[in-house]
Design an enzyme around this catalytic site. Structure first.
Site, short mmCIF file in Angstrom:
data_model
loop_
_atom_site.label_atom_id
_atom_site.label_comp_id
_atom_site.label_asym_id
_atom_site.label_seq_id
_atom_site.Cartn_x
_atom_site.Cartn_y
_atom_site.Cartn_z
N CYS A 1 -24.61 -3.86 -3.77
CA CYS A 1 -23.87 -2.69 -3.26
C CYS A 1 -24.86 -1.62 -2.78
O CYS A 1 -25.68 -1.14 -3.57
CB CYS A 1 -22.97 -2.13 -4.35
SG CYS A 1 -22.19 -0.60 -3.83
N CYS B 1 -18.30 4.68 -2.66
CA CYS B 1 -18.11 3.44 -1.91
C CYS B 1 -18.04 3.71 -0.40
O CYS B 1 -17.36 4.64 0.04
CB CYS B 1 -16.83 2.77 -2.40
SG CYS B 1 -16.32 1.37 -1.41
N CYS C 1 -16.71 -1.55 4.56
CA CYS C 1 -17.91 -2.27 4.10
C CYS C 1 -17.44 -3.57 3.45
O CYS C 1 -16.43 -3.58 2.76
CB CYS C 1 -18.66 -1.40 3.09
SG CYS C 1 -19.94 -2.24 2.15
N ASP D 1 0.81 -1.23 0.00
CA ASP D 1 0.00 0.00 0.00
C ASP D 1 0.84 1.28 0.00
O ASP D 1 0.30 2.35 -0.15
CB ASP D 1 -0.93 0.05 1.24
CG ASP D 1 -2.21 -0.74 1.01
OD1 ASP D 1 -2.38 -1.26 -0.09
OD2 ASP D 1 -3.02 -0.81 1.94
N CYS E 1 -19.96 -6.36 -0.86
CA CYS E 1 -19.70 -6.98 -2.18
C CYS E 1 -18.84 -8.22 -2.06
O CYS E 1 -18.68 -8.96 -3.03
CB CYS E 1 -19.10 -5.96 -3.15
SG CYS E 1 -17.60 -5.17 -2.59
N CYS F 1 -22.80 -13.90 -13.09
CA CYS F 1 -23.16 -13.39 -11.76
C CYS F 1 -23.09 -11.86 -11.71
O CYS F 1 -22.19 -11.26 -12.29
CB CYS F 1 -22.21 -13.99 -10.74
SG CYS F 1 -22.40 -13.34 -9.07
N CYS G 1 -20.52 -12.56 -2.55
CA CYS G 1 -19.82 -13.23 -3.65
C CYS G 1 -19.82 -14.75 -3.42
O CYS G 1 -19.36 -15.21 -2.37
CB CYS G 1 -18.39 -12.71 -3.76
SG CYS G 1 -17.47 -13.52 -5.08
S1 SF4 Z 1 -17.11 -10.63 -7.97
FE1 SF4 Z 1 -18.26 -12.33 -7.03
S2 SF4 Z 1 -20.31 -11.42 -6.69
FE2 SF4 Z 1 -19.26 -10.11 -8.17
S3 SF4 Z 1 -19.86 -10.87 -10.18
FE3 SF4 Z 1 -17.93 -11.91 -9.65
S4 SF4 Z 1 -18.60 -13.81 -8.70
FE4 SF4 Z 1 -20.38 -12.47 -8.67
S1 SF4 Z 2 -17.35 -2.02 -0.33
FE1 SF4 Z 2 -18.35 -2.91 -2.12
S2 SF4 Z 2 -20.53 -3.11 -1.54
FE2 SF4 Z 2 -19.56 -1.75 -0.07
S3 SF4 Z 2 -20.03 0.29 -0.89
FE3 SF4 Z 2 -17.97 -0.31 -1.63
S4 SF4 Z 2 -18.32 -1.22 -3.61
FE4 SF4 Z 2 -20.30 -1.15 -2.57
#
Ligand code: SF4
Ligand code: SF4
Length: 369
Positions: free
Chosen positions: A221, A236, A263, A154, A266, A214, A270
């Site tokens: 989100c 985000c 967060c 980072d 997402c 998917c 998955c």
């Molecule tokens: S990152 Fe995970 S949740 Fe998003 S489209 Fe790909 S498989 Fe689906």
């Molecule tokens: S961490 Fe992922 S689900 Fe959460 S606000 Fe950011 S992009 Fe959206």
């Protein structure tokens, strides 16, 4: 190898006979495993393919107020420039949460709690990865005289995920995160640039994109920040709660829900993080010390209270008023849902707070702005 009584630092003789080619890669990979990394691979020094995308993303302001992302793009596009003579990158990963990890049930708690992103619940990953990668580089400098290394966690502007894909650690999913085919995406990445030539391991392959049709991360989100293979960081919740150092636009408050730091939505949705198919343990450094924060306490924190709570935590990245702002927003969401008088009273105490960003969040939480 030996450890002299008054010299705690081990020393390593040069490898004899000197190793080269894939045998050297195998040796480095075994050192990475011994150092506790759950995956390791090697990528050749190559120009980034993401330059045009990155420039467009920045021009569209998707980086929000993270101006540092607009600097040093020559390095991002030509990562070998981080170290003179770079021939390869060593890429390693730590598992910070197991696949299928659930946050503990908090339904019986009496006080409102704020959620913390999984990577931030344990010890500071910068420190944890850095010390092991520095030890690896120190050892290799002795074993392969004349070799050079630069550790990048980072702190150096390179596109770690792209390099990790090239090193066969996974593919970059629609949510932009690196997804390992069996470990999922709860992974922290570390990269070491080296002058060593480290060809791919025998079983190292580029992993093809397994996202298929998917769209779960896009659909789930809360702030609609994801479009396929791109995240608008300025929307985000991770950026808003951790990087954004001013008041958060009121239009996002409700969507932030009970997230007080980061967060994981997402990643939680998955399918490649589901615990049904593979069991993967988390590295001991990332045991969840702080999975939740008491929101009323955080709103009342002073500098000393924050320092005590965040000792050895990566959450130190958010300053005191940012954390209090985040707590006020999450408490506002609790208040909207429950109309709890204790929550209202806690917020009312800070209606005229010295910090403009806390004041604004509190007043919005109370329905006054
Ligand atoms: S990152 Fe995970 S949740 Fe998003 S489209 Fe790909 S498989 Fe689906
Ligand atoms: S961490 Fe992922 S689900 Fe959460 S606000 Fe950011 S992009 Fe959206």
């Amino acid at each position: 190898m030996g450890r002299a009584p008054n010299n705690p630092k081990p020393t390593y003789p040069p490898l004899t006979p000197p190793l080269g080619g894939v045998e050297l890669s195998r040796h480095v990979a075994s050192l990475c495993r011994d150092a506790g990394f759950v995956a390791a691979g090697f990528a050749p020094a190559a120009r980034s393919k993401w330059g045009p995308f990155l420039r467009g993303w920045l021009e569209a302001g998707r980086h929000g107020t993270m101006d540092y992302l607009a600097r040093d793009n020559d390095l991002r596009e030509e990562p070998a420039r981080v170290l003179s003579g770079t021939k390869s990158f060593i890429v390693v990963a730590d598992q910070y949460a197991p696949r299928g990890s659930e946050l503990p049930d908090r339904s019986r708690e009496e006080r409102p709690l704020g959620r913390v992103a999984r990577y931030a619940q344990g010890r500071n990953y910068h420190e944890e990865m850095k010390k092991r990668l520095h030890a690896l580089a120190d050892r290799l400098r002795e074993e392969v005289p004349g070799s050079g290394f630069r550790t990048c966690i980072d702190t150096v502007p390179i596109l770690e995920r792209e390099i990790a894909v090239a090193a066969g650690l996974g593919w970059q999913g629609r949510n932009t995160l690196l997804i390992h085919p069996t470990l999922g995406s709860y992974l922290l990445l570390g990269v070491v640039a080296t002058t060593l030539e480290l060809p791919p391991l025998d079983d190292q392959r580029m992993v093809t994109d397994h996202c298929g049709t998917c769209t779960r991360c896009i659909d789930a989100c809360p702030t609609r920040a994801i479009t396929p293979y791109s995240v608008d960081a300025s929307r985000c919740i991770s950026y808003l709660t951790i990087e954004h150092r001013e008041a958060i636009d009121a239009g996002f408050h409700e969507a932030i829900g009970d997230w007080v730091y980061g967060c994981d939505v997402c990643q939680e949705v998955c399918p490649h993080n589901s615990g049904r198919t593979f069991e993967t343990p988390r590295h001991v450094a990332y045991e969840a010390n702080i999975p939740w924060l008491d929101l009323i306490d955080v709103l009342a924190w002073n500098a000393a209270a924050r320092q005590l709570a965040f000792k050895a935590s990566p959450m130190k990245r958010a300053n005191l008023d940012m954390m209090r702002r985040n707590a006020a927003i999450a408490l506002g969401n609790v208040l909207r849902e429950t109309n709890d008088s204790a929550v209202r009273a806690a917020l009312e105490r800070y209606r005229d707070d010295d910090s403009a960003m806390v004041r604004e969040a509190v007043r919005h939480a109370l329905g006054e702005a």
